[in-house]
Design a protein around this motif. Structure first.
Motif, PDB file in Angstrom:
ATOM      1  N   GLU A  98       0.929  -1.415   0.207  1.00 60.51           N
ATOM      2  CA  GLU A  98       0.362   0.213   0.016  1.00 60.51           C
ATOM      3  C   GLU A  98       0.806   1.070  -0.299  1.00 60.51           C
ATOM      4  OE1 GLU A  98      -2.968  -0.113   3.318  1.00 60.51           O
ATOM      5  OE2 GLU A  98      -3.080  -1.824   2.512  1.00 60.51           O
ATOM      6  N   LEU A  99       2.243   1.179   0.672  1.00 58.30           N
ATOM      7  CA  LEU A  99       2.920   2.422   0.438  1.00 58.30           C
ATOM      8  C   LEU A  99       3.925   2.319  -0.194  1.00 58.30           C
ATOM      9  CD1 LEU A  99       3.171   4.553   2.621  1.00 58.30           C
ATOM     10  CD2 LEU A  99       4.773   3.003   4.051  1.00 58.30           C
ATOM     11  N   SER A 100       3.489   3.554  -0.834  1.00 56.91           N
ATOM     12  CA  SER A 100       4.901   3.755  -2.315  1.00 56.91           C
ATOM     13  C   SER A 100       6.233   4.000  -1.685  1.00 56.91           C
ATOM     14  CB  SER A 100       4.078   4.361  -3.784  1.00 56.91           C
ATOM     15  OG  SER A 100       4.017   5.788  -3.169  1.00 56.91           O
ATOM     16  N   ARG A 101       6.926   4.117  -2.808  1.00 53.10           N
ATOM     17  CA  ARG A 101       8.545   4.626  -2.346  1.00 53.10           C
ATOM     18  C   ARG A 101       8.266   6.533  -1.867  1.00 53.10           C
ATOM     19  NH1 ARG A 101      12.891   1.115  -2.791  1.00 53.10           N
ATOM     20  NH2 ARG A 101      14.652   3.009  -2.636  1.00 53.10           N
ATOM     21  N   ASP A 102       7.378   6.952  -3.158  1.00 57.97           N
ATOM     22  CA  ASP A 102       7.203   8.454  -2.819  1.00 57.97           C
ATOM     23  C   ASP A 102       6.645   8.609  -1.689  1.00 57.97           C
ATOM     24  OD1 ASP A 102       8.277   8.404  -5.302  1.00 57.97           O
ATOM     25  OD2 ASP A 102       6.639   7.705  -6.328  1.00 57.97           O
ATOM     26  N   LYS A 103       5.862   8.119  -1.547  1.00 56.32           N
ATOM     27  CA  LYS A 103       5.429   8.208  -0.313  1.00 56.32           C
ATOM     28  C   LYS A 103       6.200   8.225   0.720  1.00 56.32           C
ATOM     29  CE  LYS A 103       0.144   7.842  -1.953  1.00 56.32           C
ATOM     30  NZ  LYS A 103      -0.663   7.007  -1.575  1.00 56.32           N
TER      31      LYS A 103
ATOM     32  N   CYS B 219       9.008  10.695   5.652  1.00 64.22           N
ATOM     33  CA  CYS B 219      10.325  10.844   6.273  1.00 64.22           C
ATOM     34  C   CYS B 219      10.761  12.362   5.976  1.00 64.22           C
ATOM     35  CB  CYS B 219      11.203   9.798   5.483  1.00 64.22           C
ATOM     36  SG  CYS B 219      10.986   7.894   5.766  1.00 64.22           S
ATOM     37  N   ASN B 220      10.734  12.826   4.994  1.00 67.25           N
ATOM     38  CA  ASN B 220      11.693  14.368   4.635  1.00 67.25           C
ATOM     39  C   ASN B 220      10.222  15.255   5.584  1.00 67.25           C
ATOM     40  OD1 ASN B 220      13.077  13.706   3.254  1.00 67.25           O
ATOM     41  ND2 ASN B 220      12.598  14.264   0.974  1.00 67.25           N
ATOM     42  N   LYS B 221       8.879  14.800   5.722  1.00 66.59           N
ATOM     43  CA  LYS B 221       8.410  15.650   6.772  1.00 66.59           C
ATOM     44  C   LYS B 221       8.626  15.378   8.004  1.00 66.59           C
ATOM     45  CE  LYS B 221       3.639  16.479   8.280  1.00 66.59           C
ATOM     46  NZ  LYS B 221       2.028  15.952   7.778  1.00 66.59           N
TER      47      LYS B 221
END
Length: 116
Positions: free
Chosen positions: A14-19, A24-26
């Protein structure tokens, strides 16, 4: 065990690398902002007098910033390294009184005169 593994794979899909990267950046940005705010508050509190009118003085063990030190470690050419001046000699210095005096006492002087 297979059911737990299947459920884990389903949550990972469900969790893509971009998300994930975005989240993580947030989180890291929020942490860095909190750290910076904490540092600013400490600097402000350090320069403000307390109830009695005294300003707290704090001493730092570092002479310069860590960035300057890292840059000077890798310095080449005519730029001297910063730590060279602060490094202590590893050789032990011989103290003045460490050498044994041959004729310290009077009886030693007399014995030496008799021998020679």
């Amino acid at each position: 065990i297979y059911a737990v593994a299947a459920r884990y794979r389903a949550t990972c899909a469900e969790l893509s690398r971009d998300k994930l990267l975005e989240q993580c950046n947030k989180v890291m940005q929020e942490y860095e902002d909190a750290e910076e705010a904490k540092k600013r508050a400490q600097d402000l509190a350090r320069s403000q007098p307390d109830d009695d009118g005294f300003i707290t003085v704090s001493y730092s063990g570092a002479v310069g910033s860590q960035v300057d030190l890292e840059v000077s470690k890798h310095a080449t050419g005519n730029t001297p390294m910063r730590r060279k001046g602060n490094m202590r000699s590893r050789k032990k210095k011989e103290a003045n009184g460490s050498k044994e005096l041959e004729d310290f006492y009077r009886f030693q002087r007399r014995e030496n005169k008799k021998r020679s």
